[in-house]
Design an enzyme around this catalytic site. Structure first.
Site, PDB file in Angstrom:
ATOM      1  N   ARG A 108       0.655  -1.260  -0.047  1.00  0.00           N
ATOM      2  CA  ARG A 108       0.080  -0.106   0.155  1.00  0.00           C
ATOM      3  C   ARG A 108       1.019   1.329   0.144  1.00  0.00           C
ATOM      4  O   ARG A 108       0.406   2.430   0.342  1.00  0.00           O
ATOM      5  CB  ARG A 108      -1.079  -0.065   1.069  1.00  0.00           C
ATOM      6  CG  ARG A 108      -1.930  -1.086   1.038  1.00  0.00           C
ATOM      7  CD  ARG A 108      -3.307  -0.864   1.967  1.00  0.00           C
ATOM      8  NE  ARG A 108      -4.126  -1.934   1.803  1.00  0.00           N
ATOM      9  CZ  ARG A 108      -4.278  -3.177   2.770  1.00  0.00           C
ATOM     10  NH1 ARG A 108      -3.153  -3.005   3.705  1.00  0.00           N
ATOM     11  NH2 ARG A 108      -5.001  -3.851   2.482  1.00  0.00           N
ATOM     12  N   LYS A 154       2.918  11.577 -10.924  1.00  0.00           N
ATOM     13  CA  LYS A 154       1.779  10.583 -11.806  1.00  0.00           C
ATOM     14  C   LYS A 154       2.822   9.616 -11.935  1.00  0.00           C
ATOM     15  O   LYS A 154       4.114   9.488 -12.620  1.00  0.00           O
ATOM     16  CB  LYS A 154       1.826  11.588 -13.106  1.00  0.00           C
ATOM     17  CG  LYS A 154       0.710  12.616 -13.043  1.00  0.00           C
ATOM     18  CD  LYS A 154       0.382  12.870 -14.422  1.00  0.00           C
ATOM     19  CE  LYS A 154      -0.979  14.047 -14.023  1.00  0.00           C
ATOM     20  NZ  LYS A 154      -1.316  14.607 -15.538  1.00  0.00           N
ATOM     21  N   ARG A 173      -3.232  22.079 -13.382  1.00  0.00           N
ATOM     22  CA  ARG A 173      -2.512  21.022 -13.607  1.00  0.00           C
ATOM     23  C   ARG A 173      -2.485  20.891 -15.129  1.00  0.00           C
ATOM     24  O   ARG A 173      -1.378  20.355 -15.869  1.00  0.00           O
ATOM     25  CB  ARG A 173      -2.265  19.738 -12.851  1.00  0.00           C
ATOM     26  CG  ARG A 173      -0.923  18.929 -13.198  1.00  0.00           C
ATOM     27  CD  ARG A 173      -0.541  17.844 -12.036  1.00  0.00           C
ATOM     28  NE  ARG A 173       0.334  17.046 -12.421  1.00  0.00           N
ATOM     29  CZ  ARG A 173       0.970  16.185 -11.685  1.00  0.00           C
ATOM     30  NH1 ARG A 173       0.824  15.879 -10.385  1.00  0.00           N
ATOM     31  NH2 ARG A 173       1.996  15.327 -12.333  1.00  0.00           N
TER      32      ARG A 173
HETATM   33  N1  GLY Z   1       2.874  15.346 -17.452  1.00  0.00           N
HETATM   34  C1  GLY Z   1       2.123  16.269 -16.996  1.00  0.00           C
HETATM   35  C2  GLY Z   1       1.879  16.368 -15.619  1.00  0.00           C
HETATM   36  O1  GLY Z   1       2.759  15.646 -15.039  1.00  0.00           O
HETATM   37  O2  GLY Z   1       0.814  16.650 -15.154  1.00  0.00           O
END
Ligand code: GLY
Length: 369
Positions: A121, A143, A241
């Site tokens: 987790r 991400k 973002r």
């Molecule tokens: N590569 C775009 C982001 O990290 O939001």
């Protein structure tokens, strides 16, 4: 060494940027972890160039390390290699407090980050990006993920790294084409939010492409500062973002049309996509006609792909490209979201772009091929 701090509360971390960081990795990582054994995930092209330097750097601080070397290429960002990575980490008896190190470009960073996000987790991980694109974009911001047969990056999680080490020396091992592809993401930051940076890149871009180390450090630092700033405002992409996706709606359609391969690298698609986004903005009366010309002039001066005619081989027609945009994951309630610009350095998110205007921009660009 330069440092950019990503202030995300209990998930805050530093991005260190400079030469020789692989050799200093043990000392730098020891500042955030007392673990004396670390697992490295890397790939077969990066390992011969950088793995020993990293392992020696860790050993110098008394850290023993094991490495998993995966195949290179986008195909590695998939279920089979995710499973292999997680099982290898479990076999290495990774514990919650351990740190996993991702040594590679965006594929290894995304895959390893996702493995770290799900294992027990969530275990910590360190990004050591070995491409310009990974240093200025994918290693920063949390991400992580893999591709699905249905599309890129459709399976993933937000999981911030504990540390990012952007060693500028590793950029010397990149091919000029890969370097310029990464530069597509660098120049994107100027276009989306910092006209002064764009102007600086107009002067310094050719020098940093030729190897100027000071210019490379400055460009990576400014790019990371801008990304960190946006991620601190909007970590999970509820709003601002999305600005980081300037050029990406066009880019993803072009990547899908060219098979996500050597015909068009991601950063090349971003550069062409940014030029098209400025063209669209100008035709919608949002920015001046000079802005798209200036964007294209800089990309051309850098020797980068700028127009659809720079992509080898036939492309689908404008309707088919528009359809491919519809499959982009940035579609919300069936509406295409575009990042448009009021001028160089001032981009914004728009959800109501007339499809006819997009079609016309694509059609005119295809007519030049
Ligand atoms: N590569 C775009 C982001 O990290 O939001």
């Amino acid at each position: 060494m330069e440092t950019v701090h990503v202030g995300l509360g209990d998930r805050a971390y530093d991005i260190h940027i400079g030469p020789g960081l692989l050799s200093q990795a043990g000392t730098l990582i020891s500042k955030i972890s007392s673990r004396k054994r670390m697992m490295i995930v890397t790939e077969e092209n990066v390992a011969p160039l950088h793995l020993k330097t990293l392992q020696d750097g860790l050993a110098a601080a008394g850290i023993q390390s094991e490495a998993l070397i995966l195949p290179a290429g986008e195909g590695t960002k998939s279920w089979p290699y995710f499973e292999q990575t997680v099982e290898w980490l479990l076999a290495q008896k990774v514990e919650r407090k351990d740190l996993v190190i991702a040594l590679g470009g965006g594929v290894i960073g995304d895959l390893t980050g996702f493995a770290a996000a799900t294992l027990r987790r969530g275990v910590g991980f360190v990004q050591i990006p070995t491409s310009l694109l990974a240093q200025v974009d994918s290693s920063v911001g949390g991400k992580t993920g893999i591709n699905a047969p249905q599309g890129k990056n459709l399976i993933g999680a937000f999981h911030q790294p504990s540390l990012v080490l952007a060693d500028i020396d590793v950029l010397e091992t990149m091919t000029p084409r890969d370097f310029l592809s990464g530069y597509g993401e660098v120049v994107k930051y100027g276009m989306l939010g910092d006209a002064t940076f764009f102007e600086w890149l107009e002067e310094w871009g050719p020098k940093l492409a030729a190897g100027d180390q000071g210019a490379r450090i400055a460009a990576v630092k400014r790019s990371c500062e801008m990304k960190a700033d946006i991620v601190m405002r909007d970590e999970t992409e509820q709003g601002d973002r999305a600005l980081l996706n300037l050029g990406h709606t066009f880019c993803h359609a072009l990547e899908a049309a060219t098979g996500y391969g050597d015909r068009l690298l991601h950063g090349e698609g971003v550069a062409i996509g940014c030029a098209l986004a400025f063209e669209l903005s100008s035709r919608l009366g949002l920015c001046s006609q000079e802005d798209p010309s200036r964007v294209r002039a800089h990309l051309k001066a850098m020797g980068m792909k700028t127009d659809l005619s720079d992509i080898e081989g036939a492309l689908p027609d404008a309707d088919a490209l528009l359809d491919l945009m519809g499959q982009d994951k940035k579609v919300v309630d069936g509406q295409l979201r575009f990042i448009l610009a009021r001028e160089i350095g001032d981009a914004f998110v728009s959800a109501d772009v007339p499809k006819d205007a997009v079609l016309k921009v694509l059609q005119d660009a295809l007519d030049q091929c």
